[in-house]
Design a protein around this motif. Structure first.
Motif, PDB file in Angstrom:
ATOM      1  N   VAL A  99      26.052  37.036  45.951  1.00 47.19           N
ATOM      2  CA  VAL A  99      27.013  36.332  46.480  1.00 47.19           C
ATOM      3  C   VAL A  99      26.510  34.769  46.860  1.00 47.19           C
ATOM      4  O   VAL A  99      25.641  34.805  47.541  1.00 47.19           O
ATOM      5  CB  VAL A  99      27.696  36.843  47.642  1.00 47.19           C
ATOM      6  N   ASP A 100      27.141  33.964  46.432  1.00 49.89           N
ATOM      7  CA  ASP A 100      26.752  32.518  46.617  1.00 49.89           C
ATOM      8  C   ASP A 100      27.437  32.117  47.981  1.00 49.89           C
ATOM      9  O   ASP A 100      28.480  32.021  47.789  1.00 49.89           O
ATOM     10  CB  ASP A 100      27.076  31.605  45.388  1.00 49.89           C
ATOM     11  N   LEU A 101      26.952  31.810  49.054  1.00 51.15           N
ATOM     12  CA  LEU A 101      27.377  31.368  50.223  1.00 51.15           C
ATOM     13  C   LEU A 101      28.166  30.269  49.902  1.00 51.15           C
ATOM     14  O   LEU A 101      28.997  29.954  50.756  1.00 51.15           O
ATOM     15  CB  LEU A 101      26.493  31.090  51.428  1.00 51.15           C
ATOM     16  N   ALA A 111      38.282  31.792  45.154  1.00 48.41           N
ATOM     17  CA  ALA A 111      36.482  32.243  45.643  1.00 48.41           C
ATOM     18  C   ALA A 111      36.866  33.431  46.641  1.00 48.41           C
ATOM     19  O   ALA A 111      35.653  33.731  47.005  1.00 48.41           O
ATOM     20  CB  ALA A 111      36.410  30.764  46.478  1.00 48.41           C
ATOM     21  N   GLU A 112      37.611  34.124  46.494  1.00 50.59           N
ATOM     22  CA  GLU A 112      37.687  35.389  47.359  1.00 50.59           C
ATOM     23  C   GLU A 112      36.347  36.120  47.043  1.00 50.59           C
ATOM     24  O   GLU A 112      36.074  36.340  45.702  1.00 50.59           O
ATOM     25  CB  GLU A 112      38.908  36.308  47.133  1.00 50.59           C
ATOM     26  N   SER A 118      32.466  41.432  51.042  1.00 51.16           N
ATOM     27  CA  SER A 118      33.102  40.516  51.803  1.00 51.16           C
ATOM     28  C   SER A 118      32.981  40.608  53.385  1.00 51.16           C
ATOM     29  O   SER A 118      33.067  39.534  54.016  1.00 51.16           O
ATOM     30  CB  SER A 118      34.870  40.650  51.390  1.00 51.16           C
ATOM     31  N   TYR A 119      32.822  41.753  53.776  1.00 48.15           N
ATOM     32  CA  TYR A 119      32.558  41.985  55.299  1.00 48.15           C
ATOM     33  C   TYR A 119      31.112  41.158  55.743  1.00 48.15           C
ATOM     34  O   TYR A 119      30.906  40.629  57.043  1.00 48.15           O
ATOM     35  CB  TYR A 119      32.602  43.312  55.587  1.00 48.15           C
ATOM     36  N   VAL A 120      30.158  41.099  54.737  1.00 45.01           N
ATOM     37  CA  VAL A 120      28.874  40.544  55.088  1.00 45.01           C
ATOM     38  C   VAL A 120      29.200  39.031  55.028  1.00 45.01           C
ATOM     39  O   VAL A 120      28.739  37.978  55.609  1.00 45.01           O
ATOM     40  CB  VAL A 120      27.896  41.081  54.006  1.00 45.01           C
ATOM     41  N   ASP A 200      40.195  36.922  57.420  1.00 46.99           N
ATOM     42  CA  ASP A 200      40.328  35.928  56.417  1.00 46.99           C
ATOM     43  C   ASP A 200      39.647  35.987  54.859  1.00 46.99           C
ATOM     44  O   ASP A 200      40.177  35.725  53.928  1.00 46.99           O
ATOM     45  CB  ASP A 200      39.965  34.534  56.932  1.00 46.99           C
ATOM     46  N   ILE A 201      38.514  36.823  54.924  1.00 46.00           N
ATOM     47  CA  ILE A 201      37.833  36.869  53.706  1.00 46.00           C
ATOM     48  C   ILE A 201      37.981  38.342  53.315  1.00 46.00           C
ATOM     49  O   ILE A 201      38.104  38.580  52.116  1.00 46.00           O
ATOM     50  CB  ILE A 201      35.996  36.675  54.010  1.00 46.00           C
ATOM     51  N   ALA A 202      37.867  39.230  54.183  1.00 45.52           N
ATOM     52  CA  ALA A 202      38.200  40.742  53.711  1.00 45.52           C
ATOM     53  C   ALA A 202      39.767  40.766  53.615  1.00 45.52           C
ATOM     54  O   ALA A 202      40.119  42.033  52.902  1.00 45.52           O
ATOM     55  CB  ALA A 202      37.619  41.704  54.630  1.00 45.52           C
ATOM     56  N   GLY A 203      40.602  40.091  54.454  1.00 44.51           N
ATOM     57  CA  GLY A 203      41.976  40.087  54.085  1.00 44.51           C
ATOM     58  C   GLY A 203      42.680  41.377  54.823  1.00 44.51           C
ATOM     59  O   GLY A 203      43.651  41.751  54.368  1.00 44.51           O
ATOM     60  N   ALA A 204      42.013  41.692  55.838  1.00 45.74           N
ATOM     61  CA  ALA A 204      42.522  42.884  56.984  1.00 45.74           C
ATOM     62  C   ALA A 204      42.874  42.356  58.011  1.00 45.74           C
ATOM     63  O   ALA A 204      42.261  41.581  58.713  1.00 45.74           O
ATOM     64  CB  ALA A 204      41.621  43.977  57.158  1.00 45.74           C
TER      65      ALA A 204
END
Length: 435
Positions: A99-101, A111-112, A118-120, A200-204
């Protein structure tokens, strides 16, 4: 693997999941790191799953919750990189993921980041978004865990928090401080970053209880968490002194916080708050407790029966947290017994009944586990976690644990369900470096 905790001989025919100790977990993580990336990691960090004693679906309503950190932990072997790339490997997934930060974006955007990475990646993104770090280094990360996934025991938060304390140390952020002082404000900032990563990133759309328990808990204590302002108090929770155990029953009915049902419950509560012109449902609970209003006055002001039942659960659940904490504080010799034990069991039972009937987040597997545990000797039992599957807990005399385990296992077999798993929960330390 060395230094693992053995399964008691009388329970080896059942799915009892003992925790790895720090040496055993760290050895597993290092081995995976070396196999996947070569060399040795800079260090190993770990973070616990959690089980919530009472206070369900209160966190995103500004309420109170009472979790403990489990001895079951996620271990990450980590080395920093000189670029902005994450290379991630897990013992339960195939291959190395990169994954590119600089290309990480919120769920639902181009960009999801999909799946468990996603949790990392979300933790790094959130730390930078909050201004806690300007440009974090990339990492090589090897992940192993004895926190069951999909069980309602916060395996996702354990992953986020283990990475958060690793990044904190490797990037010199200075937020985690000492594990012996988990109420340090820096840990609260890490909690906020991990919650934002999950939202926001994992969507939970979860609240912050899971991450707070993983980063701020204390061994031998439950964490009384004020989800409105992030305040926390450590409440003594030594069941062994009372001859008791907290048995966790993993129904193996998997759930996901990213599913629509969880988000619907949250949206219903938010709509109710707008109708009541209140800041949150905690305000309603506080007002009823102070005698300024009552549920009989509040509920008719809501739009429909669904809103009324959801609000009734949250308000009464906050009261149950307060009542159980009062019992624990009042036991000067740190023992639950007699009437106080009966009342603790009643509170657990009432919580499950409310979650099943008013919040409608239980499941046939959870109900079967709870009913069987109650029938075979548990003082009280309830589902724990977000629901729709996952785990239940039972407050059991230590000499009755095997009886309850075997009864639940037999009940699941008789119903044609997958064999459940069992954990014996002990209030454990928070996230930190272990190697």
């Amino acid at each position: 693997m060395p230094n693992d905790v053995p399964v008691p001989a009388n329970l080896r025919d059942l799915n009892v999941r003992t925790a790895w100790n720090d040496a055993g977990g760290a050895a597993r993580a290092r081995e995976l790191f070396t196999t996947s990336f070569g060399g040795v990691p800079e260090g190993v960090w770990a973070a616990p799953g959690r089980v919530n004693i009472v206070g369900e679906h209160t966190d995103y309503n500004g309420g109170l919750a009472l979790p403990i950190a489990l001895p079951h932990r996620t271990f990450v072997a980590v080395s920093p990189r000189t670029d902005r790339v994450l290379r991630l490997v897990s013992s339960v997934a195939d291959g190395v993921v990169e994954v590119d930060l600089d290309a990480v974006g919120p769920a639902g955007t181009p960009a999801e980041v999909r799946g468990w990475p996603s949790y990392v990646a979300g933790v790094g993104w959130a730390l930078e978004q909050a201004g806690l770090a300007s440009a974090l280094p990339g990492l090589d990360v090897a992940v192993v865990s004895c926190v069951p996934t999909g069980s309602g025991l916060s395996s996702s938060a354990a992953l986020e928090c283990s990475v958060a304390v690793a990044w904190d140390e490797l990037a010199g952020l200075g937020l985690a401080g000492r594990a012996a002082a988990p109420s340090d404000p820096g840990r609260s900032r890490l909690v906020e970053a991990c919650v934002r990563a999950e939202n926001d990133i994992a969507g939970a759309p979860t609240g912050g209880m899971d991450q707070a328990a993983s980063l701020r808990a204390r061994a031998g204590h439950a964490l009384l968490l004020d989800c409105r302002d992030g305040g926390a108090e450590h409440v003594p929770f030594d069941l062994a002194a009372s001859g008791l155990e907290l048995l966790v029953i993993d129904t193996r009915a998997e759930h996901s916080h990213a599913g629509g049902e969880y988000g619907q419950r949250r949206a219903t509560c938010e709509a109710a708050v707008r109708l009541l012109a209140a800041p949150d449902l905690r305000a309603v609970a506080d007002a009823t407790r102070a005698g300024q209003t009552s549920l009989e006055d509040v509920l008719p002001r809501l739009a429909d029966d669904e809103q009324r039942r959801r609000v009734r659960h949250v308000v009464t659940e906050i009261d149950r947290v307060r009542a159980l904490v009062h019992l624990l504080r009042d036991e000067s010799d740190d023992r639950l017994r007699g009437r106080s034990l009966d009342e603790a069991g009643r509170l657990l039972n009432a919580s499950h009944d409310s979650l099943r009937e008013d919040y409608e987040v239980s499941s046939p597997e959870l109900d079967l586990a709870v009913e069987t545990a109650r029938r075979t000797g548990a003082h009280g039992a309830r589902m724990t976690g977000g629901g729709f599957g996952g785990s239940a807990i039972a407050l059991v005399d230590d000499d009755a644990v095997e009886t309850v385990i075997r009864a639940v296992d037999d009940a699941f077999d008789g119903a044609g369900l997958r064999a459940p798993g069992f954990l014996r929960a002990v209030a454990s330390p928070p996230a930190g470096r272990v190697g």
